[in-house]
Design a protein around this motif. Structure first.
Motif: not given
Length: 189
Positions: A19-23, A75-82, A94-95, A105-115
Motif C-alpha cells: 500500500l502506498q498513500a499520500k496526504d 496503460g491508462q490511469a483510472q480513478e474510483l470514487q467512494s 491507479a497509474f 506494475g501499478l502505482i496507486y494512491r488513495v486520497t481523502d476528497n471530503t473537503a
C-alpha cells in the motif's frame, strides 16, 4: 498485446504490491495508512500489505481488480470514487508503472476528497439557487406584464362616467389588489 500468462503474472504482481498513500494536502507519504483505507478496509491494514488483501467485500475487490486490470491492459490511469459509512469521500487513482518501455506494475494512491466534495456540493447548491432565482425572475416579469394589462384596462373602465357606483367600487377593489400584486412581483425582480 500481452499473452494471457504475462497478464496473469502482472495481475498477481500488482496484488502483492504494498500500500502506498499520500496526504492530499501536503503530498507527503502517509505512514499510518489505516485511516486512508477505511473506505474499503475492515480491521487494521499493515504497511506492506496488498491493497486487495485489505478489501473484504467481494464486490469492492472485484471493482478494484477490474480497474487494476484496465490500467495494466491499456496503460491508462483510472480513478474510483467512494464514500465510507462515516460520510468521508475517497478517491483512489491507479497509474501504470512503466519501466524500459513496458508496464511493470501499478502505482496507486488513495486520497481523502471530503473537503473537495463538500465545496463541490456547495457549488452545485449555489448553481441551483441561481437557476431558481432566474426562473422566479422570469415568472415575475411575465406576471408583472399581465398585471400591467389588467390595471390599464381597469383605469380605462373607471374613466367611464356612466359607471354605476357599486361597479366603480368593485373595480377600485380589483385595482387595489392588482397594485399589491405588482408590489409582490417587484420584490421577486
Amino acid at each position: 498485446k500481452q499473452s494471457g500468462l504475462d497478464y496473469e503474472k502482472q495481475l498477481k504482481s500488482y496484488g502483492r504490491s504494498p500500500l502506498q498513500a499520500k496526504d492530499a494536502r501536503t503530498g507527503a507519504p502517509i505512514k499510518d495508512i489505516s485511516r486512508v483505507t477505511q473506505v474499503w478496509v475492515e480491521g487494521e491494514p499493515r504497511v506492506g500489505q496488498s491493497l486487495l488483501d485489505c478489501v473484504p467485500d467481494p464486490a469492492r475487490r472485484a471493482e478494484l481488480e477490474r480497474v487494476f486490470g484496465l490500467v495494466l491492459a491499456e496503460g491508462q490511469a483510472q480513478e474510483l470514487q467512494s464514500v465510507d459509512a462515516g460520510g468521508r469521500h475517497w478517491l483512489m487513482s491507479a497509474f501504470p508503472w512503466h519501466h524500459e518501455g513496458t508496464i511493470r506494475g501499478l502505482i496507486y494512491r488513495v486520497t481523502d476528497n471530503t473537503a473537495f466534495a463538500g465545496i463541490q456540493n456547495q457549488l452545485f447548491q449555489a448553481q441551483k439557487m441561481g437557476t431558481i432565482g432566474a426562473l422566479a425572475a422570469g415568472v415575475a416579469h411575465d406576471f408583472n406584464n399581465m398585471l400591467l394589462a389588467i390595471r390599464g384596462n381597469l383605469s380605462l373602465a373607471l374613466m367611464d362616467q356612466l359607471l354605476a357606483a357599486e361597479t366603480r367600487e368593485r373595480l377600485n377593489q380589483v385595482d387595489t389588489a392588482a397594485e399589491r400584486a405588482t408590489g409582490l412581483t417587484q420584490q421577486l425582480l
